[in-house]
Write a protein that holds these residues in place. Sequence first.
Motif, PDB file in Angstrom:
ATOM      1  N   LEU A  27     -26.788  65.079   4.695  1.00 25.61           N
ATOM      2  CA  LEU A  27     -28.015  64.960   3.906  1.00 25.61           C
ATOM      3  C   LEU A  27     -28.663  63.420   4.533  1.00 25.61           C
ATOM      4  CD1 LEU A  27     -29.845  65.688   1.606  1.00 25.61           C
ATOM      5  CD2 LEU A  27     -28.662  64.535   0.097  1.00 25.61           C
ATOM      6  N   ILE A  28     -29.534  63.745   5.274  1.00 26.53           N
ATOM      7  CA  ILE A  28     -30.312  62.555   6.102  1.00 26.53           C
ATOM      8  C   ILE A  28     -31.733  62.352   4.917  1.00 26.53           C
ATOM      9  CG2 ILE A  28     -31.578  61.871   8.036  1.00 26.53           C
ATOM     10  CD1 ILE A  28     -29.709  64.048   9.448  1.00 26.53           C
ATOM     11  N   VAL A  29     -31.704  61.110   4.531  1.00 26.37           N
ATOM     12  CA  VAL A  29     -32.673  60.384   3.598  1.00 26.37           C
ATOM     13  C   VAL A  29     -33.315  59.065   4.422  1.00 26.37           C
ATOM     14  CG1 VAL A  29     -33.247  59.873   1.466  1.00 26.37           C
ATOM     15  CG2 VAL A  29     -31.095  61.289   1.959  1.00 26.37           C
ATOM     16  N   ASN A  30     -34.737  59.231   4.114  1.00 23.68           N
ATOM     17  CA  ASN A  30     -35.445  57.963   4.528  1.00 23.68           C
ATOM     18  C   ASN A  30     -35.655  57.155   3.287  1.00 23.68           C
ATOM     19  OD1 ASN A  30     -37.798  59.955   4.210  1.00 23.68           O
ATOM     20  ND2 ASN A  30     -38.787  58.196   4.239  1.00 23.68           N
ATOM     21  N   THR A  31     -34.904  56.191   3.068  1.00 25.94           N
ATOM     22  CA  THR A  31     -35.100  55.169   1.643  1.00 25.94           C
ATOM     23  C   THR A  31     -35.865  54.107   1.834  1.00 25.94           C
ATOM     24  OG1 THR A  31     -33.060  54.019   2.339  1.00 25.94           O
ATOM     25  CG2 THR A  31     -32.807  56.483   1.337  1.00 25.94           C
ATOM     26  N   ALA A  32     -36.103  53.695   0.560  1.00 22.99           N
ATOM     27  CA  ALA A  32     -36.894  52.169   0.362  1.00 22.99           C
ATOM     28  C   ALA A  32     -36.237  51.827  -0.957  1.00 22.99           C
ATOM     29  CB  ALA A  32     -37.988  52.537   0.135  1.00 22.99           C
ATOM     30  N   THR A  33     -35.944  50.149  -0.994  1.00 20.06           N
ATOM     31  CA  THR A  33     -35.370  49.457  -2.002  1.00 20.06           C
ATOM     32  C   THR A  33     -36.361  49.253  -3.252  1.00 20.06           C
ATOM     33  OG1 THR A  33     -35.621  47.522  -0.964  1.00 20.06           O
ATOM     34  CG2 THR A  33     -33.362  48.532  -0.629  1.00 20.06           C
ATOM     35  N   GLY A  34     -37.351  49.297  -3.259  1.00 20.07           N
ATOM     36  CA  GLY A  34     -38.616  48.956  -3.993  1.00 20.07           C
ATOM     37  C   GLY A  34     -39.428  49.973  -4.552  1.00 20.07           C
ATOM     38  N   CYS A  35     -38.984  51.272  -4.353  1.00 12.06           N
ATOM     39  CA  CYS A  35     -39.897  52.309  -4.722  1.00 12.06           C
ATOM     40  C   CYS A  35     -39.280  53.044  -5.922  1.00 12.06           C
ATOM     41  CB  CYS A  35     -39.206  53.436  -3.646  1.00 12.06           C
ATOM     42  SG  CYS A  35     -40.181  54.911  -3.755  1.00 12.06           S
ATOM     43  N   GLY A  36     -40.363  53.837  -6.627  1.00 14.56           N
ATOM     44  CA  GLY A  36     -39.834  54.501  -7.997  1.00 14.56           C
ATOM     45  C   GLY A  36     -38.925  55.555  -7.881  1.00 14.56           C
ATOM     46  N   PHE A  37     -38.874  55.925  -6.619  1.00 10.58           N
ATOM     47  CA  PHE A  37     -37.560  56.968  -6.433  1.00 10.58           C
ATOM     48  C   PHE A  37     -36.212  55.995  -6.039  1.00 10.58           C
ATOM     49  CE2 PHE A  37     -41.321  59.243  -5.349  1.00 10.58           C
ATOM     50  CZ  PHE A  37     -41.223  60.335  -6.379  1.00 10.58           C
ATOM     51  N   ASP A  60     -28.240  57.356   5.366  1.00  6.78           N
ATOM     52  CA  ASP A  60     -29.310  56.569   4.833  1.00  6.78           C
ATOM     53  C   ASP A  60     -30.268  55.712   5.769  1.00  6.78           C
ATOM     54  OD1 ASP A  60     -30.992  54.785   3.307  1.00  6.78           O
ATOM     55  OD2 ASP A  60     -29.232  53.959   2.342  1.00  6.78           O
ATOM     56  N   PHE A  61     -31.336  56.218   6.149  1.00  2.00           N
ATOM     57  CA  PHE A  61     -32.305  55.256   7.058  1.00  2.00           C
ATOM     58  C   PHE A  61     -33.515  54.717   6.203  1.00  2.00           C
ATOM     59  CE2 PHE A  61     -30.354  58.652   9.361  1.00  2.00           C
ATOM     60  CZ  PHE A  61     -29.895  58.069  10.612  1.00  2.00           C
ATOM     61  N   PRO A  62     -32.962  53.412   5.861  1.00  2.00           N
ATOM     62  CA  PRO A  62     -34.275  52.498   5.278  1.00  2.00           C
ATOM     63  C   PRO A  62     -35.485  52.548   6.155  1.00  2.00           C
ATOM     64  CG  PRO A  62     -32.301  51.283   5.334  1.00  2.00           C
ATOM     65  CD  PRO A  62     -31.935  52.382   6.157  1.00  2.00           C
ATOM     66  N   CYS A  63     -36.641  52.652   5.475  1.00  9.21           N
ATOM     67  CA  CYS A  63     -38.069  52.709   6.117  1.00  9.21           C
ATOM     68  C   CYS A  63     -39.091  51.971   5.294  1.00  9.21           C
ATOM     69  CB  CYS A  63     -38.374  54.304   6.161  1.00  9.21           C
ATOM     70  SG  CYS A  63     -39.831  54.356   6.883  1.00  9.21           S
ATOM     71  N   ASN A  64     -39.884  51.065   5.891  1.00 16.17           N
ATOM     72  CA  ASN A  64     -40.699  50.196   5.194  1.00 16.17           C
ATOM     73  C   ASN A  64     -42.146  50.692   5.506  1.00 16.17           C
ATOM     74  OD1 ASN A  64     -41.159  48.026   3.645  1.00 16.17           O
ATOM     75  ND2 ASN A  64     -41.912  46.768   5.557  1.00 16.17           N
ATOM     76  N   GLN A  65     -42.282  52.101   5.933  1.00 16.88           N
ATOM     77  CA  GLN A  65     -43.847  52.428   6.237  1.00 16.88           C
ATOM     78  C   GLN A  65     -44.687  52.848   5.053  1.00 16.88           C
ATOM     79  OE1 GLN A  65     -42.408  55.198   9.518  1.00 16.88           O
ATOM     80  NE2 GLN A  65     -44.186  54.461  10.383  1.00 16.88           N
ATOM     81  N   PHE A  66     -43.897  52.935   3.910  1.00 18.18           N
ATOM     82  CA  PHE A  66     -44.621  53.443   2.818  1.00 18.18           C
ATOM     83  C   PHE A  66     -44.828  52.081   1.626  1.00 18.18           C
ATOM     84  CE2 PHE A  66     -42.422  56.829   4.703  1.00 18.18           C
ATOM     85  CZ  PHE A  66     -43.220  57.608   5.213  1.00 18.18           C
ATOM     86  N   ALA A  67     -45.937  51.578   1.843  1.00 19.35           N
ATOM     87  CA  ALA A  67     -46.238  50.399   0.604  1.00 19.35           C
ATOM     88  C   ALA A  67     -45.457  49.413   0.785  1.00 19.35           C
ATOM     89  CB  ALA A  67     -46.486  51.353  -1.025  1.00 19.35           C
ATOM     90  N   ASN A  68     -45.033  49.064   2.165  1.00 19.85           N
ATOM     91  CA  ASN A  68     -44.136  48.113   2.195  1.00 19.85           C
ATOM     92  C   ASN A  68     -42.866  47.792   0.940  1.00 19.85           C
ATOM     93  OD1 ASN A  68     -43.381  45.717   3.726  1.00 19.85           O
ATOM     94  ND2 ASN A  68     -44.332  44.293   2.188  1.00 19.85           N
TER      95      ASN A  68
END
Length: 159
Positions: A27-37, A60-68
């Motif tokens: 299960l490959i996921v792009n994640t973010a630490t400050g997101c509603g999800f 888990d692949f963190p990504c900062n491309q969406f709303a920082n």
Amino acid sequence: MGIYDYVVKDKQGEDVSLSRYKGKVLLIVNTATGCGFTPQYNGLQTLYEKYKEQGLEVLDFPCNQFANQAPGSDAQISDFCSLRYHITFDQFSKICVNGEKEDPLYTYLKSQKGGVMGKNIKWNFTKFLVNKEGHIVARYGSAKAPEDMESEIVRLLEE
């Protein structure tokens, strides 16, 4: 090329061949630490704990491309996830999932399973499900909770 031909960077910046996951359900996921999800980390960890012995791996692949929404360093992101969500699945270095700096793994994933509104990743917590043979079998948007994928994961683990 197949998924096992790709090499990614772990959170320490070391190369990791995805061939190490042969025979596993991924299960490959792009994640973010400050997101509603971001609370989906709980569901990802629950699935991982429940099915890791049967062959599930969460990548888990963190990504900062969406709303920082993942602005920290790899170490800061890792610390946040460990302390707040107690994740024990594999976390990798922050990447781009769209655009000029897009990681080749995500180019491949998107080529195999385009989204509802085209190939680009639309937001954090887009998920790709990969069977034991390395075929991308499903792509889920951010709103799909990890626990709502459980029956599909179980089916793939039993194949």
